[in-house]
Structure formats: C-alpha cells, structure tokens
Design an enzyme around this catalytic site. Structure first.
Site, PDB file in Angstrom:
ATOM      1  N   LYS A  64       0.815  -1.220   0.000  1.00 51.97           N
ATOM      2  CA  LYS A  64       0.000   0.000   0.000  1.00 51.97           C
ATOM      3  C   LYS A  64       0.850   1.272   0.000  1.00 51.97           C
ATOM      4  O   LYS A  64       0.496   2.261  -0.635  1.00 51.97           O
ATOM      5  CB  LYS A  64      -0.945   0.004   1.185  1.00 51.97           C
ATOM      6  CG  LYS A  64      -0.286   0.281   2.531  1.00 51.97           C
ATOM      7  CD  LYS A  64      -1.312   0.459   3.611  1.00 51.97           C
ATOM      8  CE  LYS A  64      -0.644   0.769   4.942  1.00 51.97           C
ATOM      9  NZ  LYS A  64       0.072   2.068   4.941  1.00 51.97           N
ATOM     10  N   THR A  65       1.989   1.227   0.717  1.00 54.65           N
ATOM     11  CA  THR A  65       2.842   2.423   0.762  1.00 54.65           C
ATOM     12  C   THR A  65       3.385   2.737  -0.625  1.00 54.65           C
ATOM     13  O   THR A  65       3.455   3.902  -1.039  1.00 54.65           O
ATOM     14  CB  THR A  65       4.003   2.212   1.753  1.00 54.65           C
ATOM     15  OG1 THR A  65       3.463   1.861   3.030  1.00 54.65           O
ATOM     16  CG2 THR A  65       4.835   3.471   1.880  1.00 54.65           C
ATOM     17  N   ASP A 252      -3.535   8.134   4.214  1.00 53.68           N
ATOM     18  CA  ASP A 252      -2.972   6.828   4.564  1.00 53.68           C
ATOM     19  C   ASP A 252      -3.614   6.316   5.852  1.00 53.68           C
ATOM     20  O   ASP A 252      -4.007   7.111   6.709  1.00 53.68           O
ATOM     21  CB  ASP A 252      -1.455   6.965   4.749  1.00 53.68           C
ATOM     22  CG  ASP A 252      -0.756   5.619   4.833  1.00 53.68           C
ATOM     23  OD1 ASP A 252      -1.371   4.600   4.463  1.00 53.68           O
ATOM     24  OD2 ASP A 252       0.411   5.580   5.268  1.00 53.68           O
ATOM     25  N   GLU A 253      -3.713   4.996   5.994  1.00 61.10           N
ATOM     26  CA  GLU A 253      -4.255   4.347   7.197  1.00 61.10           C
ATOM     27  C   GLU A 253      -5.631   4.922   7.559  1.00 61.10           C
ATOM     28  O   GLU A 253      -5.906   5.276   8.712  1.00 61.10           O
ATOM     29  CB  GLU A 253      -3.287   4.520   8.375  1.00 61.10           C
ATOM     30  CG  GLU A 253      -1.885   3.977   8.134  1.00 61.10           C
ATOM     31  CD  GLU A 253      -1.817   2.449   8.153  1.00 61.10           C
ATOM     32  OE1 GLU A 253      -2.874   1.792   8.257  1.00 61.10           O
ATOM     33  OE2 GLU A 253      -0.705   1.902   8.052  1.00 61.10           O
ATOM     34  N   GLN A 304      -7.369  -4.282   9.703  1.00 59.09           N
ATOM     35  CA  GLN A 304      -6.263  -3.909  10.579  1.00 59.09           C
ATOM     36  C   GLN A 304      -6.608  -2.694  11.438  1.00 59.09           C
ATOM     37  O   GLN A 304      -5.714  -1.999  11.915  1.00 59.09           O
ATOM     38  CB  GLN A 304      -5.006  -3.606   9.749  1.00 59.09           C
ATOM     39  CG  GLN A 304      -4.444  -4.808   9.019  1.00 59.09           C
ATOM     40  CD  GLN A 304      -3.071  -4.522   8.426  1.00 59.09           C
ATOM     41  OE1 GLN A 304      -2.081  -4.408   9.131  1.00 59.09           O
ATOM     42  NE2 GLN A 304      -3.024  -4.416   7.098  1.00 59.09           N
ATOM     43  N   ARG A 650       2.247 -10.487  10.524  1.00 63.93           N
ATOM     44  CA  ARG A 650       3.589  -9.917  10.699  1.00 63.93           C
ATOM     45  C   ARG A 650       4.658 -10.927  10.278  1.00 63.93           C
ATOM     46  O   ARG A 650       5.819 -10.567  10.093  1.00 63.93           O
ATOM     47  CB  ARG A 650       3.856  -9.554  12.162  1.00 63.93           C
ATOM     48  CG  ARG A 650       2.959  -8.501  12.796  1.00 63.93           C
ATOM     49  CD  ARG A 650       2.831  -7.273  11.972  1.00 63.93           C
ATOM     50  NE  ARG A 650       1.619  -7.333  11.148  1.00 63.93           N
ATOM     51  CZ  ARG A 650       1.362  -6.535  10.119  1.00 63.93           C
ATOM     52  NH1 ARG A 650       2.242  -5.626   9.762  1.00 63.93           N
ATOM     53  NH2 ARG A 650       0.252  -6.660   9.427  1.00 63.93           N
TER      54      ARG A 650
END
Length: 857
Positions: A64-65, A252-253, A304, A650
């Site tokens: 995504k980044t 973002d987020e 998330q 993770r």
C-alpha cells in the site's frame, strides 16, 4: 489594405501542452512511465484511477505504501496538479518522512514543493496559524503539552472547590481529549457525558478550560483539529480557499481515523459549489455519480483497525461508499510478505468478523510451514519452550533481528526477559521500556534495595518522596549535606536529623515514619517469605494505593506489572538472590543495531514484519482480552480478532502460536481455556506441535507440566546460557544469591508455593505508624498469611516520638562555644550529646542541631 475581420499573421511559439489535457494524457500513455514498472494490475489501477473518490483496500503486505507514493508521483508526472495542490496526510511523522523520501526518489526535487504532505496535526497547525485570529488566537500561539494541561486543569478544579484527589485532573483531561477526538466543542457535548465528572461540573470545566486557553494564547493537541473544524464551519470563505487549493487529497491508514479527522477530511473533500455555511455540520451532499466530492483517495485496511481504544472509528472506512457515492473500490489482495499457510490461516480467521468489506489475501509464493499451535502447562513453560526454539533457530543461522515475540499485554514480557537472561539471548523491547526499566518497577525495586541494604543512597533518594510525603528539594539537600560532611549514608543522616530541630515538624514526622517502616520491614526479612515481604512493603508504604487512586489510562497496567514483579520473586530463595538477578537483567543491555530478539505488544507491531513470529498467550480472558469484551461487546471481540489477524500477518515464514493452561493474572493463578481464535483457524493450514514433555498431555488436557519431563532438580543457573550471560558481564561477578548448595531448598520452597497458589486471603490488616492500610485489590490481594494459612500478627508499635541516638562520635565543640547556624543565626552551646548540640540562639531560642551544621564565630 487587409480584408475586413482579418488580422495580419504573426509567428509565435507553439503553445505548451495543457496540464491534464488530451495531449498530455496521450503523451503519458504513449510511453509507460518507468515508475509504473513492477506494479501488479490492481496496484497499477489504484495508481492510475485519479478522478473521483477512490478507496484502496490494501491488505497486509500488499504494497500500500508503494501505491500511495507512486500515485503522488503519477499525479505530478502527468501534470494533473502542482506539488502545492496535493494534500497527503499520514498518522506519524515517520510515515510522512518515508512518503516524502519515496516520492522524491521518483520525481526528484519537485517533492520539496509539497508543503501539504504531513500528519493530520502538523497540517492542522499550519492552517490554524494562518487564520488564528478567526478562532480567537494569535499566530504565535503555544501548543500545550500534557503536563501544562494538567496544571491548568488543577487550577480550574481549585477555583471550583473541587477535591482533586476525588476528581483527578488527569481524568478530566482524558474526558476532554475524548470529546475533542469526536469533534465536540463545549456546546456540543451531550449532557449525560458531561455529568459524569465532579457531580455534573464537567461541562462547566470544559468551557472554562477552553476560555483559559484563549487567554493564554494556547491550544492543546486536540484543538489543532477541533479549531480547524470550527474555522471551516464558521468561515466558508476560508474553507472554499482550501477546497480550491487541494485538487487531490490522499489519506494513509484511513481505518485509524477518529471522528474529528473524518469531519476535517469530509469538509475539505466537498466541491466548492456545495459549500454552505449552514450545512457544514450536515452530511456531505452527494449527487449521483459523486459530483459532490473531489479527487480523494483513501488507503486502508478494515481488517487492521486495532486502535478503537484511542478513538479510531472503523466505521469511517466501512461507510466510505455511502459517504462518497460512485466511489471506486480497489482491493489489493496479493501479498508479498507471508507464505501461503500463514495467509490462509489469517484470512480464515478474519472472515469470522461481520463488520468488514471483505477481501482474501493470496500469494504466488510457496505454501511454506504451517502455522504451529503449542500448549504449555504454565507461562514459565511457555517462555522456556519459546526460548529453546529460538536457540535452535539461532543454531540454524537464523538472525535474531528477524525473530519477534508479540504479546497481548505488557506484563507477559517479564517471563521472556527473565528466560532470555538465563539463556544468554540478547533481546530488545520495542514500543516501551523493558519490564525492569519501567518507572513503577524501578520504584518498587528501590524500596526492596533499601530494605536489603540501608546504605543504598541512590535507591533511598528515589523513594524518599514516592509516594508524596511533603518533602521538598530543600529537605533532601539538607540530608545530602549532612551525609556528605559526616560521610554516612542518607538513612543515617535522617536518623541524626529527625531528633533535632533542623527540619520543620511536617517533614521531620514524614521521615521518622519512613525510617520506622524501613526498620520494621528489615526486621521481618528473616521471619517472612520475601514475596510476602514485598507485598507488605508496597502496601504499607502507600505505593500501591498511589496507583489505585491514579485515574490515568495506564494505572491499571502499572498495578498489573507490580503484581507480576512480586510473582517473579517466587523463583528465588531470598531477597538478596532476586536483587542480584535483577542486576544481571539490568546489565544485559545491547545496542539497538545489535542482533537481538524483538519483544513488543501486538499493537506496537503494526507495520512491522519478521521472518519468525511467536504469538504467546492465546487464552480466553487474555486474548481476546476480557476488559475489551466487557467494555465493547461484539465490537470489542471483532477488534481483538483484527488484532490476531495483524499478529499472524507480521510473519514472513513462520508463525507460532502458544497458550498456557495456567497463568497468573490480576495477582492470582488461573486455569485458562485456549482462545476461541484457535478454533477459528483452518485445520489444513495449522499444525499442532508438542512442547517438551508431550503436548496437550498435562492437567486438563491442554498442556504438559514442566515436571513431566524433568530429569534433574539442578539449578537453572548452571546451564550454558547462564554461563554465557555471566561471562558477558565485565568482572565476572559471583552469584551468591544462587548458591548451588541451596538448590534443593529453593525447589522445596517452590513446591510449597505451588501448593498455596490457589489459596484465598483474609481481609487486609491495618497498617501502622501513619501508613495507609493495605487496600482491597492491592498487590498482595489483601492480607498477610502466616503458617497454616492463619493471619500473621503484625508487630505492635508503641506510638511516640523517636529520639535519635547519638552516633557515638565526639563533637569538636565545647560547652559555651559561640557558634553560627545558617538558619537560626548566632548562639551559645548549652549541652552536648555526641554530635548533637543544644544551642541557645539569640533570636530563635533553644534548638537541638547536628554539629556539622554550625561553625565557630
């Protein structure tokens, strides 16, 4: 003569290609930009879909980044907007710096012209300083930190005659922060919510607080967005200016936004034609086809969203299509991080949530190892098994930096820290201090150190006014002066001075009570188990009560840590051995860049990734956490499940889940059942493994006892790991607290403690000498036990003034000497008792002082 309506031809330079025009777009399409290379079809679609509202649902490890940064570069490269016309917001300064760096790598120095790339609050400050006068501030306003906020609230409480002990300033600060996170000004706070503080005075205090901020020309952290929202609602021309300026908005987020951040974005995302001052608090106008919204792109993952406890609203991302009709939703489901089995397990688990938009992570890489699930008898066995697995991975050339232990609650870390010290494994705690470096643990250890060694000045100085005893810096300085002149420890300086008039009555009484308590505790070392003594010290000193009365968000966690500290002492024969172990733990420091195992909470792990991830503590009540279930019900359960999903994703290559049949929580040993999340994992992708001694074979069928496979009762501290840890210490100290001759006695004592774990305790006994009695729910869970479970009688104390005895030294002064005292002035010595002088002062009258504080005239 030229023809009518015709002008002479004048050669001119060809016009520049219009930014965003047909020619510019065709030119860009003719030769694909190099920055688009390597994007998968979904990522490229998210980058190139520039018009209208776009929601990019980016699962864990899907890049995504990269999508966000390449999208910004694409907007700039195609000429759709200038750098100053792009608003890009993130949650942390670190994320903003990384985004700017990545965009700069693609477009070069152009990125320096992006003033509106930053966090919500940094951009909010920038807007607020430009228009400060419109919200009652000046451009040079101050941003208050938490300490300044608390001081201001205390002043307001005093002005209203509100008892600050009953209604702590920190609680009011938390209430106001919650209201501001929801975008509520004092006029908008529901009456019921405002009534919960100070018998209905919460709203009045909130109004007074905001008014005082204006007088001080200050704003707190919550105001940075709240005042922005008020500015936009009350000043439509200002809002229209920024709506026109920002041609593209990127977030973002998005799943972690709170209500205030959501409102701020919604106002900026409206097209200027729909702006109306009376409608700014209403939902965004949304004509068919999304004509009411501009080019806003939000990137996030509803699976998330794990920060609901600090105000994040997962509903913001769930209702994106409702807020922005006609929005394009793009799902990034190809994972570039984890193996197939890990992704299948995580996807199957999160599918049990009802409040989600839905997506399934997939990978084109190998399946890898299955997710391992292992049961242990108790938390100690759990830590031992994980430690052994890590040692085996280390022997197989696995880098320790690529190993992480993710816990649900911070108190779980202590077991692993102790075990790793025993094994000689380097480790680091991310997102917080190590267990023994936490403030409350250091305070408790300081009490224990002073009881064990009265000459430990550093420890005494730490606890002399903790909890508050009314001792100021001047009093402590007097103690230091006397101790330095006489070359005695601070405790001896206190003994000397509490029998004189050097100190004022209140600090003299407080110090007398502290010395009496230390002497009493020191006298109980041989008659009480050291764990029980630690409980008594923490309770009678008032330290436990101090944290029970603290209403801050982390107070409960600090109390849990104190209980865990006392529990950790059970493994040692005596207080001396425990403190020596602590000194080894504290010396086991490693540089941040050194190879070390990472220990952190699941919340701290978001955004990180490791080759191997251990997930201990998957038990009902701990994970999902009972407090979350009690407070939020089904919504809380779904957030806990999202947290489990974050933990699993993770891991790149290995995910290993552990649970313990027995674990000490809230100061009591509890028999636990495995987490419901384990039954929600898909069987084809999970492997149930056995801990040493046989998995699922112990009591209750969930885990094996650590005694099942015990071959020897030898000391743990003769293991190679212990020897490595000892060898690493400069000077190679001895281990007097772990004498091999005492091993059998230690384990006999351990058996006795194990037999008493499930006992209940009688009501607490009352403290003495002015110290508060133990409180219900205190570290020792109420009361002191003697042999056979009967209450142990506290030693009786005859109340009265303690007169310090002479130190035995002979004073250099003689009767009748004329002396000078800095506080009392000149006087004559009338009596001498060792180093204590009775002096008739000219103005202050007769006083008894220590001879080190006077000098001959």
């Amino acid at each position: 003569m030229p023809e009518p309506f015709k002008r002479p031809f004048a050669p001119a330079d060809p016009p520049a290609t219009a930014p965003g025009g047909i020619a510019a777009r065709a030119q860009a399409a003719a030769a694909p930009a190099p920055y688009l290379a390597g994007l998968n079809p979904e990522q490229r679609l998210a980058v190139e879909t520039l018009d209208g509202p776009v929601l990019v649902l980016a699962g864990a490890g899907t890049g995504k980044t990269r999508v966000l940064t390449v999208r910004i570069a694409h907007i700039l490269a195609t000429g759709r907007a200038r750098p100053s016309e792009i608003l890009a917001v993130t949650f942390t300064n670190k994320a903003a710096r990384e985004m700017k760096h990545r965009v700069g790598e693609i477009v070069g120095g152009v990125v320096e012209g992006m003033p509106w790339l930053g966090t919500f609050h940094s951009i909010g400050v920038k807007i607020l300083r430009r228009h400060a006068e419109l919200v009652g501030l000046k451009p040079d306003f101050t941003i208050l930190d938490v300490d300044d906020q608390i001081r201001l609230i205390k002043q307001l409480l005093a002005a209203e005659n509100i008892d600050e002990k009953r209604w702590p300033a920190r609680v009011m600060a938390m209430l106001m922060d919650g209201w501001k996170n929801r975008g509520l000004t004092p006029e908008q706070v529901p009456g019921g919510e405002a009534a919960v503080f100070a018998n209905g005075k919460g709203l009045k205090l909130y109004k007074a607080y905001q008014e005082h901020l204006k007088i001080l020309n200050a704003a707190d952290f919550g105001d940075l967005l709240l005042e922005n929202i008020r500015l936009f609602r009350e000043q439509p021309e200002v809002l229209r200016q920024y709506q026109t300026r920002f041609k593209f908005i990127l977030v973002d987020e998005y799943q972690d936004t709170n209500v205030a951040q959501y409102l701020w974005l919604r106002l900026l995302a409206q097209r200027t034609s729909t702006t109306d001052a009376r409608a700014q608090s209403a939902p965004l106008p949304s004509p068919a086809g999304g004509e009411g919204s501009k080019n806003i792109c939000c990137v996030g993952d509803d699976d998330q969203s794990i920060y609901g406890w600090r105000g994040a609203e997962v509903d913001n991302i769930l209702r994106f299509e409702h807020d922005f009709p006609g929005a394009t939703v793009i799902r990034l489901e190809r994972n570039y991080r984890s193996t197939g089995h890990i992704l299948a397990a995580a996807s199957h688990l999160i599918a049990h949530n009802e409040g989600r938009l839905g997506k399934t992570l997939r990978t084109e890489d190998e399946l890898g190892e299955k997710v391992a699930v292992t049961g242990a008898w108790d938390s100690e066995e759990e830590a031992r098994a994980i430690g052994e697995e890590i040692e085996q991975l280390q022997r197989d050339a696995h880098t320790l930096n690529e190993i992480a232990i993710l816990v649900r609650a911070s108190f779980q870390m202590r077991e692993f820290e102790d075990r790793f010290v025993t094994l000689g494994l380097p480790y680091r705690v991310i997102g917080g201090p190590r267990f023994y470096e936490r403030a409350e643990i250091r305070d408790a250890l300081a009490y224990l150190r002073v009881v064990n060694s009265p000459a430990d000045d550093l420890a005494f100085e730490r606890i002399v006014n903790v909890p508050k005893r009314g001792l100021g810096d001047a009093t402590v300085q007097l103690l230091h002066d006397h101790a330095r002149k006489r070359r005695v420890p601070l405790t001896e300086a206190v003994r000397a001075m509490i029998g004189t008039d050097e100190l004022k009555p209140k600090p003299r009484g407080a110090l007398r009570g502290l010395i009496e308590a230390l002497d009493r505790w020191r006298g109980q070392r041989d008659s009480l188990p050291h764990t029980e003594l630690a409980e008594i010290i923490l309770d009678e000193s008032g330290y436990t009560e101090m944290w029970q009365k603290d209403r801050s968000a982390d107070a409960a966690g600090r109390l849990e840590n104190l209980k865990e500290l006392v529990r950790s002492m059970e493994e040692f024969e005596n207080l001396q051995g425990f403190l020596e172990h602590i000194s080894l733990v504290m010396d086991n420091e490693s540089a941040a860049e050194a190879d070390a195992v990472n220990i952190m909470t699941l919340h701290s792990a978001k955004g990180l990734e490791f080759d191997t991830v251990f997930l201990p503590g998957w038990e009902e009540g701990l994970f999902p956490h009972q407090r979350t279930l009690d407070d939020s019900g089904r919504a809380g359960l779904e957030e806990e499940r999202r947290l489990a999903h974050v933990g699993l994703t993770r891991a790149r290559k290995r995910a290993k889940i552990y649970f313990a049949t027995n674990r000490r929580m809230h100061g009591l040993w509890q028999t636990n059942i495995p987490s419901r999340f384990l039954d929600e994992l898909p069987e084809p992708h999970v492997e149930v493994t056995e801990a040493q001694g046989g998995a699922f074979g112990g009591y209750g069928g969930y885990g094996s006892s650590r005694f099942d496979a015990a071959t020897s009762f030898g000391s743990n501290y003769r293991t190679p790991g212990w020897q490595r840890a000892q060898a690493a210490k400069a000077g190679q100290r001895g281990a007097s607290g772990f004498a091999e001759d005492d091993d059998a006695a230690r384990y006999d004592a351990d058996d006795d403690r194990t037999a008493r774990r499930e006992e209940s305790f009688p009501p607490p006994l009352r403290g003495t000498n002015g110290f508060p009695p133990p409180l219900r729910g205190s570290v020792r869970e109420g009361g002191i036990r003697g042999e056979g479970g009967k209450p142990r009688r506290m030693p009786l104390t005859i109340e009265g003034e303690l007169v310090a005895k002479s130190t035995g030294t002979v004073s250099a002064f003689a009767l009748g000497d004329r002396v000078f005292h800095q506080k009392f002035g000149n006087g004559n010595i009338t009596a001498i008792d060792g180093n204590k002088l009775t002096i008739q002062f000219d103005r202050a009258g007769e006083k008894r002082v220590v001879d080190s504080f006077v000098e001959r005239v």
